[in-house]
Write an enzyme that holds these catalytic residues in place. Sequence first.
Site, PDB file in Angstrom:
ATOM      1  CE1 TYR A  43      -3.747  -2.255  -0.184  1.00  0.00           C
ATOM      2  CE2 TYR A  43      -3.970  -1.963   2.571  1.00  0.00           C
ATOM      3  CZ  TYR A  43      -4.511  -2.373   1.255  1.00  0.00           C
ATOM      4  OH  TYR A  43      -5.544  -3.279   1.171  1.00  0.00           O
ATOM      5  CB  CYS A  74      -2.380  -0.994   7.200  1.00  0.00           C
ATOM      6  SG  CYS A  74      -1.431  -0.447   5.815  1.00  0.00           S
ATOM      7  CB  CYS A 185       5.528  -0.206   8.560  1.00  0.00           C
ATOM      8  SG  CYS A 185       5.031  -1.450   7.523  1.00  0.00           S
TER       9      CYS A 185
END
Length: 267
Positions: A43, A74, A185
């Site tokens: 992404y 995310c 992340c």
Amino acid sequence: MLSESPIGIYDSGVGGLSVLRAIGDALPRESLLYVADSAHVPYGEKTRDYVERRACVLADYFVSRGAKAMVVACNTATAAAIAQLRQRHPGLAIIGVEPAIKPAAHLTHSGVVGVFATTGTLASPKFAALVRREAPEVRILFKPCPEWVRLVEQGVLDGPEAEAAVRAPVSELREAGADVLVLGCTHFPFLRDAIQAAAGPGVPLLEIGVPVARRLRHQLQERGLLRADGPGQLRLETSGAADALARQASRLLGRPLHAEILAERWR
């Protein structure tokens, strides 16, 4: 919506399994439905509109499965789409993730904090607002590390390749004065050992999963949706290859797991 309903969790790939692991530890009675949107990974290098569209598709999917809550595991998707998701499904408890800037600002002695994340997270207005709000007096150093996402997706968590990939980014921020490092992340906790070795044993590495699990528990409790008995079940699905997800998840979570492919309309 019932207390026995599942909790939907998704990420672009396997990174969100670090959040799922924390949720499973904190809420062992809950049934969890994890979707790895692997056909669309990563992404962090997609446009905001693209990430928003995928977020809406997967939110609709979780609602169709009767989910009582949704965790956007995310950072890139949270930054791009969390507000739109809450408008789209106002009755659903929706939890996003964000880098641990606030606790890092409290922990630093040098006044310098390093943040590793994807390009999409670091470029987002939501992340910029988080930094301004939670760490106005702290110098924040940013380092995008898309290669780390690829390593985790490929199951390369240790050894020479992982060590080489983390060495230069970690050294760069440490040499610039960062004494606290934020793993911004959800993929990055799976490289924790390599990152810690490069940073040094006394350097705090702040993750995302535990605070997310805490917020999720609080929201479910407020809504009277905590499951009273268990243990809950874990189901893994993916828009990509089911055998690859099963193999990766089994390694990352330390137990044999099975995965299935999403129905075509959700892929």
